[in-house]
Design an enzyme around this catalytic site. Structure first.
Site, PDB file in Angstrom:
ATOM      1  N   GLU A 121      -9.387   4.668   6.201  1.00 27.69           N
ATOM      2  CA  GLU A 121      -8.566   5.025   7.360  1.00 27.69           C
ATOM      3  C   GLU A 121      -9.354   5.799   8.416  1.00 27.69           C
ATOM      4  O   GLU A 121      -9.267   5.519   9.604  1.00 27.69           O
ATOM      5  CB  GLU A 121      -7.314   5.798   6.925  1.00 27.69           C
ATOM      6  CG  GLU A 121      -6.339   4.977   6.079  1.00 27.69           C
ATOM      7  CD  GLU A 121      -5.838   3.695   6.753  1.00 27.69           C
ATOM      8  OE1 GLU A 121      -6.012   3.542   7.983  1.00 27.69           O
ATOM      9  OE2 GLU A 121      -5.293   2.828   6.044  1.00 27.69           O
ATOM     10  N   GLU A 164      -5.661  -2.747  12.509  1.00 29.16           N
ATOM     11  CA  GLU A 164      -5.407  -3.568  11.314  1.00 29.16           C
ATOM     12  C   GLU A 164      -6.448  -4.686  11.209  1.00 29.16           C
ATOM     13  O   GLU A 164      -6.878  -5.041  10.114  1.00 29.16           O
ATOM     14  CB  GLU A 164      -3.986  -4.133  11.320  1.00 29.16           C
ATOM     15  CG  GLU A 164      -2.867  -3.097  11.491  1.00 29.16           C
ATOM     16  CD  GLU A 164      -2.957  -1.887  10.577  1.00 29.16           C
ATOM     17  OE1 GLU A 164      -3.612  -1.957   9.522  1.00 29.16           O
ATOM     18  OE2 GLU A 164      -2.381  -0.833  10.943  1.00 29.16           O
ATOM     19  N   GLU A 178       0.855  -1.184   0.000  1.00 30.32           N
ATOM     20  CA  GLU A 178       0.000   0.000   0.000  1.00 30.32           C
ATOM     21  C   GLU A 178       0.890   1.232   0.000  1.00 30.32           C
ATOM     22  O   GLU A 178       1.849   1.278   0.771  1.00 30.32           O
ATOM     23  CB  GLU A 178      -0.899   0.045   1.238  1.00 30.32           C
ATOM     24  CG  GLU A 178      -1.847   1.233   1.167  1.00 30.32           C
ATOM     25  CD  GLU A 178      -2.726   1.398   2.415  1.00 30.32           C
ATOM     26  OE1 GLU A 178      -2.624   0.608   3.348  1.00 30.32           O
ATOM     27  OE2 GLU A 178      -3.504   2.353   2.411  1.00 30.32           O
ATOM     28  N   GLY A 231       3.472   2.046  10.870  1.00 29.80           N
ATOM     29  CA  GLY A 231       3.214   1.278  12.088  1.00 29.80           C
ATOM     30  C   GLY A 231       2.872  -0.174  11.769  1.00 29.80           C
ATOM     31  O   GLY A 231       3.443  -1.100  12.339  1.00 29.80           O
ATOM     32  N   ALA A 232       1.925  -0.362  10.854  1.00 29.13           N
ATOM     33  CA  ALA A 232       1.502  -1.719  10.517  1.00 29.13           C
ATOM     34  C   ALA A 232       0.641  -1.686   9.269  1.00 29.13           C
ATOM     35  O   ALA A 232       0.167  -0.622   8.856  1.00 29.13           O
ATOM     36  CB  ALA A 232       0.703  -2.326  11.669  1.00 29.13           C
ATOM     37  N   MET A 233       0.439  -2.878   8.683  1.00 29.18           N
ATOM     38  CA  MET A 233      -0.278  -2.961   7.416  1.00 29.18           C
ATOM     39  C   MET A 233      -1.253  -4.135   7.411  1.00 29.18           C
ATOM     40  O   MET A 233      -0.914  -5.250   7.800  1.00 29.18           O
ATOM     41  CB  MET A 233       0.750  -3.102   6.282  1.00 29.18           C
ATOM     42  CG  MET A 233       0.135  -3.262   4.916  1.00 29.18           C
ATOM     43  SD  MET A 233      -0.825  -1.810   4.418  1.00 29.18           S
ATOM     44  CE  MET A 233      -2.034  -2.584   3.347  1.00 29.18           C
ATOM     45  N   GLU A 234      -2.464  -3.861   6.914  1.00 27.88           N
ATOM     46  CA  GLU A 234      -3.600  -4.792   7.027  1.00 27.88           C
ATOM     47  C   GLU A 234      -3.713  -5.832   5.921  1.00 27.88           C
ATOM     48  O   GLU A 234      -4.815  -6.345   5.680  1.00 27.88           O
ATOM     49  CB  GLU A 234      -4.893  -3.969   7.062  1.00 27.88           C
ATOM     50  CG  GLU A 234      -5.285  -3.278   5.718  1.00 27.88           C
ATOM     51  CD  GLU A 234      -4.817  -1.844   5.585  1.00 27.88           C
ATOM     52  OE1 GLU A 234      -3.811  -1.475   6.232  1.00 27.88           O
ATOM     53  OE2 GLU A 234      -5.437  -1.085   4.821  1.00 27.88           O
TER      54      GLU A 234
HETATM   55  N1  BES Z   1      -2.948   1.002   5.842  1.00 27.93           N
HETATM   56  C1  BES Z   1      -2.147   1.564   6.845  1.00 27.93           C
HETATM   57  C2  BES Z   1      -0.685   1.341   6.669  1.00 27.93           C
HETATM   58  C3  BES Z   1      -0.037   2.118   5.563  1.00 27.93           C
HETATM   59  C4  BES Z   1      -0.146   3.463   5.480  1.00 27.93           C
HETATM   60  C5  BES Z   1       0.726   1.507   4.657  1.00 27.93           C
HETATM   61  C6  BES Z   1       0.489   4.144   4.475  1.00 27.93           C
HETATM   62  C7  BES Z   1       1.341   2.188   3.635  1.00 27.93           C
HETATM   63  C8  BES Z   1       1.228   3.513   3.538  1.00 27.93           C
HETATM   64  C9  BES Z   1      -2.487   1.011   8.223  1.00 27.93           C
HETATM   65  O1  BES Z   1      -3.764   0.502   8.351  1.00 27.93           O
HETATM   66  C10 BES Z   1      -2.394   2.159   9.172  1.00 27.93           C
HETATM   67  O2  BES Z   1      -3.181   3.040   9.079  1.00 27.93           O
HETATM   68  N2  BES Z   1      -1.401   2.134  10.040  1.00 27.93           N
HETATM   69  C11 BES Z   1      -1.109   3.198  10.956  1.00 27.93           C
HETATM   70  C12 BES Z   1      -1.437   2.836  12.364  1.00 27.93           C
HETATM   71  C13 BES Z   1      -2.880   2.962  12.697  1.00 27.93           C
HETATM   72  C14 BES Z   1      -3.149   2.521  14.107  1.00 27.93           C
HETATM   73  C15 BES Z   1      -3.418   4.351  12.511  1.00 27.93           C
HETATM   74  C16 BES Z   1       0.369   3.452  10.842  1.00 27.93           C
HETATM   75  O3  BES Z   1       1.062   2.636  10.219  1.00 27.93           O
HETATM   76  O4  BES Z   1       0.838   4.465  11.345  1.00 27.93           O
HETATM   77 ZN    ZN Z   2      -5.231   1.944   8.605  1.00 29.81          ZN
END
Ligand code: BES
Ligand code: ZN
Length: 869
Positions: free
Chosen positions: A327, A305, A129, A268-271
Site C-alpha cells: 500500500e 489499483e 482482502e 474505495g476500490a480493490m485490485e
Molecule cells: N487493497 C486496497 C483495498 C482494500 C483495503 C480492501 C482494505 C480491503 C481492505 C486498495 O488497493 C486500496 O488501497 N484502496 C484505497 C484507495 C487507494 C487510492 C488508496 C481505498 O479503498 O480507500
Molecule cells: Zn491499495
C-alpha cells in the site's frame, strides 16, 4: 449440517509478527465452482495441496456450512478433522493431498460486504482482502499461499454477466434458466486477490496495446445509465498503463482488464487480479454529476489499483504485517502519477494536507502504530493513514534521496528478484539498496517505529566567514508499546534565499547528498548534527523540507516577515503554501497579526493566478477546525477554535474588500483549455463567493443562485449551493429542493446533497435526525452513511456535542451489520482525551458505556485502544 458455534474466547487474540511461520502446505491449484441461487450459494472447491513443512493441514473458514469433505477421493467423517468457527484442521494428512469440500453460504444476507455478497438488487460481488476468502470456501487464506485459480460461476440467466479472474475459457447453458462461465487465471496469486461478479450490468469497452505488444481488452462494467460516466476512468486506465511502462518498466501481463462498479462497497476500490471492483464513487466521473475533486480521485484510484498489478499482485506480501509494502509503495506511485496530471505542487499540497490532517493525529494518539505494526487483533483495523500515507512517505524519502535514475535501478532490482513471490519490507529495502548502490537499510527504522519525529532546526550566519550553518535535532515522543526508539534518516531538501533580492543561492557544501537534481538534499540521520554552507554573502532566508521531503514536525523560528517572504519568493509551490499555513496557524492559535498574511497574499496572488490558478486557490486554504483541533493536545475547546477561525475568515473577507468580487467576476472557467486550470478557476471563484457572503453583501446570494442555476458543472453548482445553504440564504430551500428533484436518482450527487446539509455549521441533532430518517438514507450503503457522518464531522463543534451520540449509535448498530465500517466511523472520536472538561469525561463515559454493547473484533479492538490512554 455442520456449522460451528460463535467464537467467544478466541475472538480477541492478538497476533504477533514474531510468530510468523511458513504454511505447512502449499496449494498448487484450486478449482472453484460457485453456484448462485436466490436463497443461498453452493461452493465446491478442489485444492491440490502439497506438504512444505511439518504441521497440520489447516484450512481457514468462517460462516461456512460444511456439506462434505474428501481427501484424495475419500470422504472424511467428523472424527477425522477438527472444525471450529475459524478453521478446519486435519491431523496427519498425506504429503500430497487433494482436498475437496462442498459448502453452503448466504451472500444474499451478507451485510458486512466481505466475502461474496449481494450488492443492491441484481449484483453479487466479492471483497476478499484481507480475509474475506475464508467466507467463501475453506482455504489456507493467507497471502503467502499462491495458487493457480480456475473458477466456474453458475447463476440464473437474469444475471447475464458472470466474471472471474483471468481468461474466459468456456461459457454455456446449465439447464433452461441457468448459464455458466469458466475462467482461468494463469498467474499464481493469493486468495485475497480472487474475485467473481454475477449480475446485470452494461459495459464500456476499449483496447490497449502494451509496450511488449500485448493487445489487452479493457472493460468497465456499470449500470446502463452510468456508462457515460465511465469514460474518464477508461482514459485514466490507459494513461496508467502507459505511465507504469515509462516510469517503472512494468507492462500489463494478461489479455483482459476488467473493472466493475458497485454502489455497495466498504472501501474505495480493490485490485483483484484482472478484475478490479470499485466503489462507484471511485470510478464514475462526469462534470455534470461529480465534483472536480471526485474526478481527480477517480483518476488516482484507477491508477492505484492498476499499479497494484505489479506492487501487490505480481509481488505480494508475505503476511499482513507487511501491508505497507504494497500500500505504501502503491500510494507513492499513484501520487507521482497524479503529480503528472495536474499542478504537481497542488497534488503534493493535497497529499500532505491529508497526511497532516489524518496521519499525524493518528500517530500522536492512542491508535499510534508503526507503518509496519508488530501485532494486531483485527487486520482490517490496520488499513490506516499510517500504513498508507506514512508508508508512502517512506518510499518518497528514499526516492528523493536516490534521485530518479538510482531509484529506478532499485525498483528494477526489486521486480527482478521478487516477481512471483510473497515478500517483506526488508526484501524491498534490500533490493533498492542493491539496485541503487546506496545503503538504505536505516530506513527500516521508519517502518518499525511509531510517532512523528520532531525536527528542530536553527540557523546561524557568520558574516565574516560568509558561512551559514544549519543545526538539526530530532526527538520522538515515548510510546507505551514500542520502546528503544532510534533516530531516523531524514532527507531535508532545502534552499537558501537572498533576503534582499529574493534570488536563490547555489548551495555549496560537502555534506549535500548527490542525487542528480539541482536542489540540495541533506541527509540528517543522527540525533543532532549540523551542515555549513559557504559563500553566502548575506544573511539568508532558509526554506527547509521543500516539497515536504520528510514526514516530520519541523520547528524553525521563522519570523512572520520571513514567512511572508517565502510566500512571495519561494519557487517550490509546496513551501509557498506551507508558509501561508504556518502564518495562518500562528494567527489562529497564537494570536499573531493577520495583516502581514493579507498583504503578502495580495501581492503574490495575481502572478500565481496567471501561472497556476489551482495553486492560487490553495493559498487561501485556512486550516480546518478539525486540523486546528488536532494540534491541541489538552483542554481543547472546539467552540473557541471555531470562533477564532470564523473571526479570521471575516477579517480576511473584510480586508480583501472588493478584490473578492472583482476576482469572482473576472474569472471564467470555460475559457480555460486544461482541466487542471479550469478546476483552479472554479475553486477560486467558489472561495471568492464564500468570502463575499461574509462581507454581508446580499447581492452575493443572487450571484450564487445564478451560478447554481446556470451551470451544468457539479463543482460550480455545489460551490454555490454551499454558500446558499450554509448562510441560510433566502434561496437556500428552493435550491436544495431543486437539487433533490434533479439528482434524486444519482447516488453520488445525492450523497453531496446529504453532505451539504449535514455539514451546515448550525446543524443540530434534528438536522441529522431529518437526514437519517429520509427515504433516501440507507444504513446498508456505506457511501450514504459517510456522506451524513462526514458532513456532520466537518464541524467539530457538532461532532463533540450531539455528534458523539450519533457516532456511538452507529458503531453499536454497525458492530454486527458491518463491523469494518463501524470501526472506522468510531475512530472519529479518537481524540476525546484532548477535550476540556466536562466534555472529556462525558465523551469518555459514552465510550465506556459502548464497551459492553459491542462484540466484533473490529469495533472492540478500536474501542479498547481508544480508551487505553
Ligand atoms: N487493497 C486496497 C483495498 C482494500 C483495503 C480492501 C482494505 C480491503 C481492505 C486498495 O488497493 C486500496 O488501497 N484502496 C484505497 C484507495 C487507494 C487510492 C488508496 C481505498 O479503498 O480507500
Ligand atoms: Zn491499495
Amino acid at each position: 449440517m455442520n456449522i460451528a458455534a460463535n467464537p467467544i474466547v478466541e475472538a480477541n487474540q492478538t497476533i504477533y509478527l514474531k510468530d510468523y511461520q511458513k504454511p505447512s502446505y502449499v496449494v498448487d491449484s484450486i478449482h472453484l465452482d460457485i453456484q448462485v441461487y436466490d436463497d443461498h450459494t453452493d461452493v465446491s472447491s478442489k485444492l491440490v495441496m502439497k506438504r512444505q513443512t511439518d504441521g497440520d493441514l489447516v484450512l481457514l473458514g468462517r460462516d461456512l456450512e460444511l456439506k462434505s469433505i474428501k481427501i484424495n477421493g475419500k470422504k472424511l467423517t467428523e472424527s477425522e478433522y477438527k472444525l471450529d468457527s475459524e478453521q478446519l484442521v486435519i491431523r496427519n494428512a498425506p504429503e500430497q493431498a487433494i482436498v475437496e469440500t462442498v459448502v453452503l453460504i448466504h451472500p444474499e444476507t451478507n451485510t458486512q460486504l466481505e466475502g461474496l455478497y449481494l450488492a443492491g438488487s441484481d449484483l453479487f460481488v466479492t471483497q476478499n482482502e484481507p480475509e474475506g476468502f475464508r467466507k467463501i470456501t475453506f482455504y489456507p487464506d493467507r497471502p503467502d499461499v499462491l495458487s493457480v485459480f480456475t473458477t466456474r460461476v453458475e447463476a440464473d440467466k437474469k444475471y447475464p454477466v458472470l466474471l472471474a479472474n483471468g481468461n474466459l475459457i468456456e461459457a454455456g447453458e446449465s439447464g433452461e434458466d441457468r448459464h455458466y462461465t469458466i475462467w482461468q487465471d494463469p498467474t499464481k496469486k493469493p486468495a485475497y486477490l480472487f474475485a467473481c461478479v454475477i449480475g446485470d450490468l452494461a459495459v464500456l469497452k476499449d483496447r490497449y496495446t502494451t509496450s511488449e505488444g500485448r493487445d489487452v481488452a479493457l472493460e468497465i462494467y456499470a449500470e446502463e445509465k452510468d456508462i457515460p460516466k465511465c469514460h474518464i476512468a477508461m482514459e485514466a486506465l490507459k494513461h496508467s498503463m502507459r505511465w507504469d511502462e515509462e516510469h517503472y518498466g512494468r507492462a500489463y501481463d494478461l489479455d483482459n482488464y476488467m473493472i466493475v462498479a458497485t454502489s455497495q462497497f466498504n472501501m474505495g476500490a480493490m485490485e483483484n487480479k484482472g478484475l478490479n471492483i470499485f466503489n462507484t464513487s471511485c470510478v464514475l466521473a462526469d462534470e455534470e454529476y461529480t465534483t472536480d475533486a471526485a474526478i481527480m480521485r477517480v483518476q488516482s484510484v484507477i491508477a492505484h489499483e492498476y499499479f497494484h498489478n505489479w506492487t501487490g499482485n505480481r509481488i505480494t506480501c508475505r503476511d499482513w504485517f507487511q501491508l505497507c509494502l504494497k500500500e505504501g509503495l502503491t500510494v507513492f506511485r499513484d501520487q507521482s502519477f497524479s503529480e503528472d496530471l495536474q499542478s504537481a505542487a497542488v497534488q503534493r499540497i493535497d497529499d500532505v494536507a491529508v497526511l497532516k490532517a489524518h496521519q499525524f493525529p493518528e500517530d500522536a494518539g492512542p491508535l499510534s502504530h508503526p507503518p509496519r505494526p508488530d501485532h494486531f487483533v483485527e487486520i482490517n483495523n490496520f488499513y490506516t493513514a499510517t500504513v498508507y500515507e506514512k508508508g508512502a512517505e517512506i518510499n518518497r524519502m528514499m526516492s528523493t534521496l536516490l534521485g530518479k535514475e538510482k531509484f529506478r535501478k532499485g525498483t528494477d532490482e526489486y521486480f527482478r528478484r521478487h516477481d512471483g513471490q510473497a515478500v517483506t519490507v526488508e526484501d524491498w529495502v534490500a533490493a533498492l539498496t542493491a539496485g541503487s548502490g546506496v545503503d538504505l537499510s536505516a530506513f527500516l527504522i521508519w517502518y518499525n517505529q511509531p510517532g512523528t519525529p520532531k525536527l528542530e532546526a536553527k540557523g546561524e550566519y557568520d558574516a565574516s566567514t560568509q558561512i551559514y550553518r544549519l543545526t538539526f535535532k530530532q526527538t520522538l515522543k515515548a510510546h507505551p508499546k514500542y520502546s528503544n526508539l532510534k533516530p531516523v534518516p531524514i532527507p531535508v531538501a532545502l534552499a537558501l534565499f537572498n533576503a534582499q533580492t529574493g534570488a536563490q543561492y547555489t548551495l555549496k557544501s560537502d555534506r549535500l547528498f548527490e542525487n542528480g537534481v539541482k536542489d540540495g538534499v541533506y541527509l540528517f540521520d543522527q540525533a543532532e548534527a549540523s551542515i555549513e554552507f559557504t559563500g553566502i554573502t548575506e544573511k539568508p532566508i532558509a526554506s527547509l523540507l521543500r516539497n515536504f521531503s520528510a514526514p516530520v514536525n519541523l520547528e524553525f523560528n521563522y519570523s512572520d516577515p520571513e514567512l511572508a517572504f517565502l510566500l512571495q519568493y519561494e519557487t517550490n509551490g509546496f513551501n509557498q503554501w506551507q508558509a501561508t499555513q504556518t502564518l495562518l496557524e500562528r494567527i489562529l492559535l497564537d494570536g499573531h497579526d493577520a495583516q502581514i498574511y493579507v498583504d503578502a497574499i495580495q501581492q503574490t496572488l495575481p502572478n500565481v493566478i496567471e501561472k497556476d490558478p489551482l495553486l492560487a486557490s490553495r493559498l487561501f486554504d485556512v486550516p480546518t477546525e478539525s486540523y486546528l483541533g488536532s494540534r491541541i493536545d489538552q483542554d481543547y475547546n472546539p467552540l473557541i477554535v471555531h470562533e477564532a477561525r470564523e473571526a479570521l475568515l471575516n477579517q480576511l473577507a473584510k480586508v480583501l474588500g472588493s478584490f473578492t468580487k472583482d476576482t469572482y467576476l473576472s474569472l471564467d472557467p470555460d475559457s480555460q483549455h486544461e482541466f487542471s486550470q479550469a478546476m483552479g478557476v472554479r475553486a477560486l471563484k467558489n472561495i471568492m463567493l464564500s468570502l463575499m457572503a461574509r462581507q454581508g453583501d446580499s447581492e452575493v446570494f443572487d450571484l450564487a443562485y445564478a451560478q447554481y442555476e446556470n451551470s451544468m458543472n457539479m463543482s460550480e453548482r455545489l460551490g454555490a449551493l454551499k454558500v446558499l445553504v450554509w448562510n441560510d440564504a433566502p434561496q437556500a430551500q428552493a435550491a436544495l429542493q431543486d437539487f433533490y428533484t434533479h439528482f434524486k436518482d444519482e447516488d453520488l450527487s445525492l450523497d453531496q446533497w446529504f453532505m451539504i446539509q449535514a455539514a451546515h455549521p448550525k446543524a443540530t441533532a434534528e438536522t441529522i435526525q431529518y437526514l437519517t430518517t429520509h427515504v433516501d438514507y440507507d444504513l446498508g450503503t456505506p457511501n450514504r452513511i459517510r456522506s451524513v457522518s462526514g458532513g456532520l464531522n466537518a464541524n467539530p463543534v457538532n461532532t463533540w456535542s450531539f455528534g458523539v451520540q450519533h457516532f456511538v449509535d452507529l458503531a453499536k448498530y454497525l458492530d454486527e451489520k458491518n463491523p469494518i465500517v463501524g470501526s472506522r466511523l468510531l475512530q472519529v472520536l479518537t481524540r476525546w482525551y484532548t477535550l476540556a472538561e466536562p466534555q472529556r469525561s462525558e465523551v469518555k463515559a459514552s465510550l465506556e458505556a459502548l464497551k459492553s454493547q459491542v462484540k466484533s473484533k473490529n469495533v472492540s479492538e478500536t474501542l479498547n485502544s481508544m480508551l487505553s490512554i
